[in-house]
Design a protein around this motif. Structure first.
Motif, short mmCIF file in Angstrom:
data_model
loop_
_atom_site.label_atom_id
_atom_site.label_comp_id
_atom_site.label_asym_id
_atom_site.label_seq_id
_atom_site.Cartn_x
_atom_site.Cartn_y
_atom_site.Cartn_z
N ALA A 192 24.35 42.09 40.06
CA ALA A 192 24.26 41.58 41.60
C ALA A 192 24.15 42.32 42.67
O ALA A 192 24.88 43.74 42.49
CB ALA A 192 24.74 40.53 41.21
N ARG A 193 23.63 41.96 43.22
CA ARG A 193 23.16 42.33 44.50
C ARG A 193 25.13 42.61 45.40
O ARG A 193 25.16 43.44 46.40
CB ARG A 193 22.76 42.56 46.44
N SER A 194 25.43 41.31 45.56
CA SER A 194 26.71 40.57 45.58
C SER A 194 27.32 39.75 45.03
O SER A 194 26.63 39.44 44.60
CB SER A 194 25.91 40.54 47.25
N TRP A 195 28.82 40.52 44.77
CA TRP A 195 29.32 38.75 43.98
C TRP A 195 31.09 39.00 44.58
O TRP A 195 31.25 39.56 45.10
CB TRP A 195 29.25 39.41 42.47
N ILE A 196 31.95 38.13 44.24
CA ILE A 196 33.12 37.92 44.60
C ILE A 196 33.72 36.83 43.75
O ILE A 196 32.96 36.39 43.33
CB ILE A 196 33.35 37.29 45.86
N VAL A 197 35.08 36.76 42.68
CA VAL A 197 35.84 36.42 42.80
C VAL A 197 36.82 35.63 42.58
O VAL A 197 38.40 37.02 43.81
CB VAL A 197 36.17 37.03 40.95
N ALA A 198 37.08 34.20 43.27
CA ALA A 198 38.29 34.12 44.55
C ALA A 198 39.32 33.20 43.31
O ALA A 198 38.74 31.89 42.59
CB ALA A 198 37.52 34.17 45.85
N GLY A 225 43.29 31.75 47.29
CA GLY A 225 42.16 31.80 48.28
C GLY A 225 42.19 33.45 48.16
O GLY A 225 41.74 33.61 48.83
N GLU A 226 42.96 33.94 46.97
CA GLU A 226 43.37 35.12 46.81
C GLU A 226 41.71 35.96 46.19
O GLU A 226 41.61 35.96 45.37
CB GLU A 226 43.98 35.39 46.10
N VAL A 227 41.16 37.01 46.95
CA VAL A 227 40.12 37.33 46.12
C VAL A 227 40.68 38.76 45.18
O VAL A 227 40.97 39.29 46.01
CB VAL A 227 38.80 37.88 47.55
N LEU A 228 39.80 38.13 44.16
CA LEU A 228 40.77 38.96 42.63
C LEU A 228 39.87 40.25 42.80
O LEU A 228 40.21 41.84 42.46
CB LEU A 228 40.57 38.43 41.79
N ALA A 229 38.34 39.94 43.94
CA ALA A 229 37.19 41.58 43.63
C ALA A 229 35.99 40.82 43.87
O ALA A 229 35.99 40.08 44.26
CB ALA A 229 37.54 41.88 41.89
N SER A 230 35.52 41.67 44.54
CA SER A 230 34.20 41.87 45.07
C SER A 230 33.76 43.03 45.35
O SER A 230 33.36 44.18 44.77
CB SER A 230 34.51 41.51 46.60
N HIS A 231 31.82 42.28 45.35
CA HIS A 231 31.19 43.85 45.22
C HIS A 231 29.93 43.23 46.30
O HIS A 231 29.18 42.21 46.51
CB HIS A 231 30.01 43.73 43.93
N ASN A 232 29.73 43.76 47.78
CA ASN A 232 29.36 43.29 48.74
C ASN A 232 30.07 41.89 49.55
O ASN A 232 28.52 41.54 49.43
CB ASN A 232 27.91 43.57 48.78
#
Length: 433
Positions: A84-90, A95-102
């Motif tokens: 994926a061009r962009s993703w996020i796990v929260a 509200g904590e963002v555990l990991a993200s990509h762009n």
């Protein structure tokens, strides 16, 4: 796998235990000014690479290109083959963002933008409100749009229309509801205002249904904010988690010449909720919304619960062209998130709305419609709305108490919020096979 009942009423209800603490100061969250929004031609593909610097909302690392994660001792490695061009796990509550990509990359959102549409408009109209569809209601729907099958001259309830929005991603239903809300232009204006209040500063709405349009953009971060806010509404939770429902058909005459109106079945297009031939229903899934257009590719935001923890995952535009790829990558990120939660150091946070100002705790309700809850977003009229578990909706399900350490329901300027970095997800509904 047995087929779900048509009513799809079996559910697991997740309720929140709220622990009240004294507050001595309001929550202060700076709202960075958005940088100029890029033009996104409906016919052009998004850039192959993210900007070198993106929005700092939620933390400086979230504005950096590439994958952001703290892989310390005991933290599982991220899934392989994420395209994926962009993703996020929260974490949906803290509200904590555990990991993200762009995660702040501004990209076309497709129908995932309907989450913002629903979060903006859903509280305004009671579900039993009837509306007779006019030609003007269905004007200017984009060619090739996903449709639920609304007919001119027929009367639908607001409840019918929202089923069309959430289950079939019907642009026709979005346009009818937009006209109820004062027109498409007014709805777009209110959506942009609501996005700004949520600090979703990557988002620029041009069309309320998410149809490809020049300069219409959002981000994985913003889509996750929309889902988190929308999930505070009971009706939002129920619509986005419904597997299938009956939808009114056209009026015809029976053999005796009397008008009669039938119905047809519609099914949710979220494949993590329904399953498909190459992907199973994800355990604990409870929504939220998928999308797919030429310019955006496949997009998806999902929410799932496991062992009392609720995660949000957003995935935008996987480069791999395999069938259901957006759901497969989402499922892989959910699996990672549930294993990593409590072990990984967050790389950022999902910010609360910028107008949040704490005052004294007070009880709230959980209606999710006109005069009801907003779960921390407020409605466009500025009237107080609320987010809390409603006891009468717990019957018939398995209640799982989510202990929310340090959580306090407080009245804020724009509505009722759970502050101290935690929001409740009352009566989180799961439609299960």
């Amino acid at each position: 796998m047995p087929a779900p009942k048509k009513t799809a009423r079996r559910s697991l209800l997740v309720t929140s235990t709220l622990v009240s603490l004294a507050l001595t100061a309001p929550v202060a969250v700076a709202a960075p000014k958005p940088s100029p929004k890029p033009s996104a031609s409906p016919s052009a593909s998004p850039s192959a690479t993210p900007p070198a610097s993106m929005s700092p909302v939620g933390g400086a690392r979230l504005g950096q290109p590439g994958t952001q994660v703290n892989l310390g001792g005991g933290v599982p490695v991220l899934p392989k083959d994420l395209t994926a061009r962009s993703w996020i796990v929260a974490d949906a509550e803290s509200g904590e963002v555990l990991a993200s990509h762009n995660s702040h990359w501004r990209l076309p959102p497709a129908s995932t933008l309907k989450m913002l549409f629903a979060d903006t408009v859903l509280p305004k109209f009671p579900k039993e409100t009837p509306h007779k569809v006019t030609p003007e209601d269905l004007k200017d729907i984009g060619a090739g749009s996903s449709m639920v099958g609304i007919k001119e001259g027929e009367t639908y309830t607001v409840h019918d229309l929202w089923l069309g929005v959430f289950l079939r991603s019907g642009n026709d239903a979005v346009h009818v509801l937009s006209h109820l809300n004062g027109g498409v232009a007014n709805t777009v204006r209110e959506m942009n205002e609501h996005a700004e209040e949520l600090q979703a500063l990557d988002t620029n709405v041009v069309s309320p249904d998410g149809y490809d349009a020049a300069e219409q953009v959002s981000s994985a971060y913003d889509l996750t904010l929309f889902a988190r806010s929308g999930l505070q509404k009971k009706d939002f939770r129920e619509y986005c988690s419904t597997l299938r429902a009956k939808f009114p058909g056209a009026t015809t005459k029976n053999k005796k010449g009397k008008p009669t109106r039938g119905s047809f079945e519609i099914q949710n297009t979220n494949r993590l909720l329904t399953g498909d031939y190459d992907i199973s229903q994800y355990p604990g899934i409870a929504g939220v919304k998928n999308g797919n257009t030429t310019n955006a590719g496949a997009t998806f935001t999902g929410v799932a619960e496991r062992d009392g923890r609720v995660l949000l995952v957003t995935v935008m535009n996987p480069e791999k062209s395999g069938h259901n790829e957006v759901y497969k990558e989402t499922a892989a990120l959910f699996d990672w998130g549930f294993k990593a939660a409590g072990k990984v150091t967050p790389v950022g946070e999902l910010v609360p709305p910028k107008g949040a100002v704490a005052s004294s705790p007070r009880p709230t309700n959980d209606e999710g419609q006109a005069g009801g809850e907003s779960g921390g977003t407020g409605n466009v009229s500025g009237k107080p709305v609320a987010a809390a578990a409603s006891a009468e909706h717990r019957a018939g399900g398995v209640g799982t108490a989510l202990g929310i350490a340090g959580g306090v329901l407080v009245l804020l300027a724009a509505g009722a919020f759970l502050v101290n970095r935690r929001w409740p997800l009352p009566d989180l509904v799961r439609r299960r096979r």
